[in-house]
Design an enzyme around this catalytic site. Structure first.
Site, PDB file in Angstrom:
ATOM      1  NE  ARG A 124      -4.085  -2.044   1.885  1.00 11.40           N
ATOM      2  CZ  ARG A 124      -4.003  -3.188   2.530  1.00 11.40           C
ATOM      3  NH1 ARG A 124      -3.017  -3.387   3.381  1.00 11.40           N
ATOM      4  NH2 ARG A 124      -4.880  -4.138   2.325  1.00 11.40           N
ATOM      5  CE  LYS A 146      -1.961  14.473 -12.602  1.00 10.99           C
ATOM      6  NZ  LYS A 146      -2.415  15.152 -13.838  1.00 10.99           N
ATOM      7  CD  GLU A 188       4.464  19.292 -20.985  1.00  4.98           C
ATOM      8  OE1 GLU A 188       4.004  20.221 -20.294  1.00  4.98           O
ATOM      9  OE2 GLU A 188       3.775  18.344 -21.400  1.00  4.98           O
ATOM     10  CE  LYS A 230       3.826  18.299 -12.723  1.00  4.44           C
ATOM     11  NZ  LYS A 230       3.806  17.137 -13.555  1.00  4.44           N
ATOM     12  CD  GLU A 240      -5.376  17.291 -13.088  1.00  9.61           C
ATOM     13  OE1 GLU A 240      -4.452  16.478 -12.973  1.00  9.61           O
ATOM     14  OE2 GLU A 240      -5.929  17.539 -14.154  1.00  9.61           O
ATOM     15  NE  ARG A 244      -0.687  17.486 -11.010  1.00  6.54           N
ATOM     16  CZ  ARG A 244       0.087  16.590 -10.418  1.00  6.54           C
ATOM     17  NH1 ARG A 244      -0.042  16.364  -9.119  1.00  6.54           N
ATOM     18  NH2 ARG A 244       0.991  15.915 -11.094  1.00  6.54           N
ATOM     19  CG  ASN A 248      -4.895  19.432 -19.438  1.00  9.61           C
ATOM     20  OD1 ASN A 248      -4.061  18.626 -19.843  1.00  9.61           O
ATOM     21  ND2 ASN A 248      -6.173  19.349 -19.740  1.00  9.61           N
ATOM     22  CG  HIS A 251      -1.156  18.977 -21.942  1.00  8.24           C
ATOM     23  ND1 HIS A 251      -0.413  20.126 -21.966  1.00  8.24           N
ATOM     24  CD2 HIS A 251      -0.290  17.983 -21.596  1.00  8.24           C
ATOM     25  CE1 HIS A 251       0.843  19.853 -21.640  1.00  8.24           C
ATOM     26  NE2 HIS A 251       0.945  18.561 -21.420  1.00  8.24           N
ATOM     27  CG  HIS A 267       3.516  14.587 -24.211  1.00  8.10           C
ATOM     28  ND1 HIS A 267       2.140  14.534 -24.246  1.00  8.10           N
ATOM     29  CD2 HIS A 267       3.837  15.463 -23.221  1.00  8.10           C
ATOM     30  CE1 HIS A 267       1.645  15.331 -23.310  1.00  8.10           C
ATOM     31  NE2 HIS A 267       2.654  15.910 -22.677  1.00  8.10           N
TER      32      HIS A 267
HETATM   33  N1  GLY Z   1       1.405  16.505 -16.452  1.00  7.74           N
HETATM   34  C1  GLY Z   1       0.420  17.283 -15.798  1.00  7.74           C
HETATM   35  C2  GLY Z   1       0.364  17.072 -14.327  1.00  7.74           C
HETATM   36  O1  GLY Z   1       1.278  16.506 -13.765  1.00  7.74           O
HETATM   37  O2  GLY Z   1      -0.587  17.435 -13.708  1.00  7.74           O
END
Ligand code: GLY
Length: 363
Positions: A124, A146, A188, A230, A240, A244, A248, A251, A267
């Site tokens: 976990r 993420k 990016e 970021k 998000e 966050r 995007n 995107h 990408h």
């Molecule tokens: N790649 C977009 C994010 O990490 O939210």
């Protein structure tokens, strides 16, 4: 007399419930064991092209008294599958991996997403560290927690928010990155310039060639600035639920182009076209001054990034955008710009508006 300049890594804080640091610099792999204090062993996921680097890292771990468990996984998106993750869990089980052990992902965004996902579910959740080897991985995938894999239903639909224990961005890794991949990653970085840090745009405009030279001071500053953008965003909104979403920008169309291209486009190339589209939409929605949209085109073109896509692809792209995972309910949502560094949301725009903005990218 020879002047010796010793610059240590830059440490960028990501705050929140599970704070960590992103380290940026050259030759900083020796920092890895320090991020894994208390681990008896560490799984090291890597793909074959990075075998030599993986062996080097394994040696560093051994010297620090941490038993390395190297696991070779298929390269790029081929490795980002539930089957590969299951194979990694089998290896952890066979080696009695405990809660204090850790997982390392050495590679680009695909390998670090996989490693984070493997770590997120084992017992976990155990510690993990991405050691990012691509520009895109450094400024995007490795920061923000993420993690995930691709499934038959689509890309990145299965995953978890699982912040790492730390992130290593060793710029020396970029020296051998193919030029096209370095430039694609810059899309990016440009995005971060428009949504939050216009100094990024000034840097690229002043010297587009230096922005593409991995050994330049400019690349280091661009990487650090993009990571700070970021880091700020994910520190305030890991899951998000608000801020966050601004990451995007560009995107929504980019994901549709990637799908239309069966994921054979880089990408960053799709993001570049997507940024042109999002800026055109911002202008046509009456939000953004046309000069700022023109600046998108100028900056991206100066880096040799694509700014157009097939004119007759619009119906397929619109259909793909409607099923994008970032849409909410039946309404399409776009991140647009009101000004430099001032992103906002355009929800449920009319199809006519969307199509008229596509005229700006239709090549
Ligand atoms: N790649 C977009 C994010 O990490 O939210």
């Amino acid at each position: 007399m020879t002047e010796l300049t010793v610059t240590g890594p830059t440490r960028i804080d990501v705050t929140g419930d599970a704070p960590y640091q992103v380290l940026v610099g050259r030759g900083l792999l020796g920092e890895l064991p320090g991020l894994l204090a208390g681990a008896a062993q560490a799984a090291l996921l890597y793909a074959e092209p990075l075998k030599a680097h993986a062996e080097h890292l394994a040696g560093l771990l051994e010297e620090a008294g941490i038993r390395p468990l190297p696991i070779e996984v298929p390269d790029a998106e081929d490795g980002k599958s539930i089957g590969v993750a299951a194979g990694c869990w089998d290896a952890l089980g066979a080696n009695n991996f405990t809660r204090t052990d850790a997982v390392i992902g050495l590679g680009g965004g695909a390998v670090t997403d996989l490693a984070g996902f493997v770590a997120s579910a084992w017992l976990r959740g155990v510690r993990w560290v991405p050691v990012s080897t691509s520009l895109l991985g450094m400024v995007d995938a490795a920061v923000g927690g993420k993690t995930g894999v691709n499934t038959a239903a689509g890309k990145n639909l299965v995953g978890a928010f699982h912040p790492p224990a730390g992130v290593l961005c060793d710029l020396a890794m970029l020296d051998t990155l193919p030029h096209a991949d370095l430039v694609a990653g810059l899309a990016e970085v440009v995005k971060c310039g428009f949504i939050a840090d216009p100094a990024i745009l000034d840097l690229i405009e002043a010297d587009p060639a230096a922005a593409q030279d991995p050994a330049s001071a400019q690349v280091r500053e661009l990487v650090e600035r993009a990571i700070r953008v970021k880091a700020h965003v994910v520190s305030n909104d890991l899951r998000e639920s608000g801020l966050r979403e601004i990451l995007n920008y560009g995107h929504t169309l980019a994901h549709a182009i990637e799908k239309a291209e069966h994921y054979r486009w880089r990408h960053g190339h799709a993001v570049s076209v997507g940024l042109i589209y999002a800026s055109a939409l911002s202008v046509r929605a009456g939000r953004l001054a046309p000069e700022i949209a023109a600046r998108h085109r100028a900056v991206l073109t100066s880096l040799g990034l694509p700014v157009s896509y097939e004119a007759d692809a619009w119906p397929a792209l619109l259909a793909a955008m409607r099923v994008d995972k970032k849409a909410r309910g039946s309404k399409l949502r776009f991140v647009v710009l009101d000004d430099l560094g001032a992103p906002s949301i355009l929800a449920g725009p009319a199809d006519e508006l969307l199509e008229s903005a596509y005229a700006e990218v239709a090549g």
